[in-house]
Design an enzyme around this catalytic site. Structure first.
Site, PDB file in Angstrom:
ATOM      1  N   SER A  70       0.828  -1.204   0.000  1.00  0.00           N
ATOM      2  CA  SER A  70       0.000   0.000   0.000  1.00  0.00           C
ATOM      3  C   SER A  70       0.861   1.252   0.000  1.00  0.00           C
ATOM      4  CB  SER A  70      -0.931   0.011   1.219  1.00  0.00           C
ATOM      5  OG  SER A  70      -1.898  -1.022   1.127  1.00  0.00           O
ATOM      6  N   CYS A 320      -8.111  -5.301   3.560  1.00  0.00           N
ATOM      7  CA  CYS A 320      -7.911  -3.887   3.887  1.00  0.00           C
ATOM      8  C   CYS A 320      -9.233  -3.157   4.063  1.00  0.00           C
ATOM      9  CB  CYS A 320      -7.076  -3.204   2.800  1.00  0.00           C
ATOM     10  SG  CYS A 320      -5.414  -3.886   2.633  1.00  0.00           S
TER      11      CYS A 320
END
Length: 375
Positions: A70, A320
């Protein structure tokens, strides 16, 4: 508990664990230190960087280590966008991108960039025609994931990249789900983001590839680590374990993808004739270990909880997004209604998945549906 959530994270291999332990014990020094211990740590870092670069078929000076996939995505996208904003301020992506891409786009929008979304077909794929219809003379960057984590569809990056190259537009791809498992066409990518914990390495380690001929701007100015790409002391043990896991897996990846594809087909064959079951994503252009499935009239969260109660770990989409009550954006982008999107659950296989486990899962899933529907 039988683990069928390999797209969320993978367990570390024995080799990766042993590598981490040895490097943390024997090469613990800061790789920027100028004494012998620091130089030894730098050597380990350089060897690991070369291993990752070789896996992507790029140069070692095009690899920048980060704390996650990320973070790699955010730093790559912002770094490229700000470096090239004099040419234009429009960025193209899709509605079904990973949350990390969405976060980067939100940040860039707040800083004056225009974000547009390329249409996708019923499988979540961006076609050359749909991308061509979206780009304008102001478009400087496109970000499209190699494979969608929620429905498993793979994009034809080669064709999309050729189009963008003709228009001199930068091309980034989130390759977290495909790295070390499937070939990544870095020859037509400006940038890519990857992570260790999806390929049997440790959490807390990722990397970005950026073409050496493409300028980028550091997000945090003044830092010297990773050629100013990221601040903070480099995690040499984690990176070494990442490289060891990748090196080990690459030798068996092609064989593993074929094996896992056969396991996936067992599930498809078991339910494809039942009209209540809907397999999402492209039927063939997809991650071979991934199943995005809906059962009409049953929320995916219920299936997850029932599977958990019966000894199976699955998910309802990207890990996520845990705690997010909104339906998966990927499903909405391909035309599913909100209630249909909430039906999605995800089953993903990996190195320690067996035929027996999959057959047992099929039996349990049939039992869950029978108990819920009563037929």
């Amino acid at each position: 508990m039988i683990y069928f959530d390999y797209s969320a994270t993978t367990p570390m291999t024995s080799l990766a664990l042993e590598t981490y332990n040895r490097v943390a014990t024997d090469f613990f020094a800061n790789s920027r230190s100028l004494h012998n211990k620091g130089l030894e740590s730098e050597d380990v870092l350089s060897i690991s960087r070369q291993t990752i670069a070789d896996a992507l078929h790029v140069n070692n000076n095009e690899i920048y280590f980060t704390g996650s996939g990320s973070e790699a995505t955010f730093l790559a996208l912002t770094g490229l966008a700000f470096a090239h904003q004099s040419k234009g301020k429009t960025i193209v992506t899709t509605e079904g991108e990973h949350h990390s891409v969405q976060q980067a786009m939100t940040y860039l929008k707040e800083h004056g960039f225009t974000i547009t979304f390329a249409p996708v077909n019923e499988y979540g794929q961006v076609t050359v025609e749909s991308l061509r219809s979206t780009i304008t003379s102001d478009t400087i960057l496109v970000s499209i994931a190699h494979a969608n984590s929620e429905i498993g569809t793979i994009q034809d990056l080669e064709s999309l990249g050729n189009l963008l190259e003709d228009h001199d537009i930068l091309f980034h791809s989130d390759c977290v789900q495909t790295f070390s498992k499937l070939p990544i066409p870095t020859n037509i990518l400006t940038s890519a983001s990857i992570t260790a914990h999806k390929c049997y390495g440790p959490k807390g380690v990722g990397a970005a590839y950026i073409d050496k001929n493409t300028p980028w701007t550091p997000f945090l100015h003044g830092t010297t680590h990773e050629t100013s790409f990221r601040a903070g002391t480099v995690d040499v043990p984690g990176i070494a374990a990442f490289a060891a896991a990748v090196d080990e897996y690459l030798s068996i990846a092609e064989q593993e993808m074929k094996r896992l594809g056969k396991l996936r087909q067992l599930v498809v064959d078991a339910f494809c004739e039942d009209e209540r079951f809907v397999f999402e994503g492209h039927p063939t252009d997809r991650l071979p270990f991934h199943i995005g499935l809906r059962i009409k009239g049953i929320e995916g969260q219920f299936i997850l909880l029932e599977c958990n109660r019966k000894g199976f770990a699955i998910s309802t989409g990207s890990a996520c997004r845990v705690g997010d009550s909104q339906p998966p954006r990927t499903l909405i982008s391909i035309g599913r209604k909100k209630e249909e999107a909430h039906e999605l659950f995800r089953i993903t296989f990996g190195r320690w998945t067996t035929d027996e486990q999959v057959l047992h899962f099929i039996k349990i899933l049939k039992q869950i549906v029978f108990e819920y529907k009563g037929d």
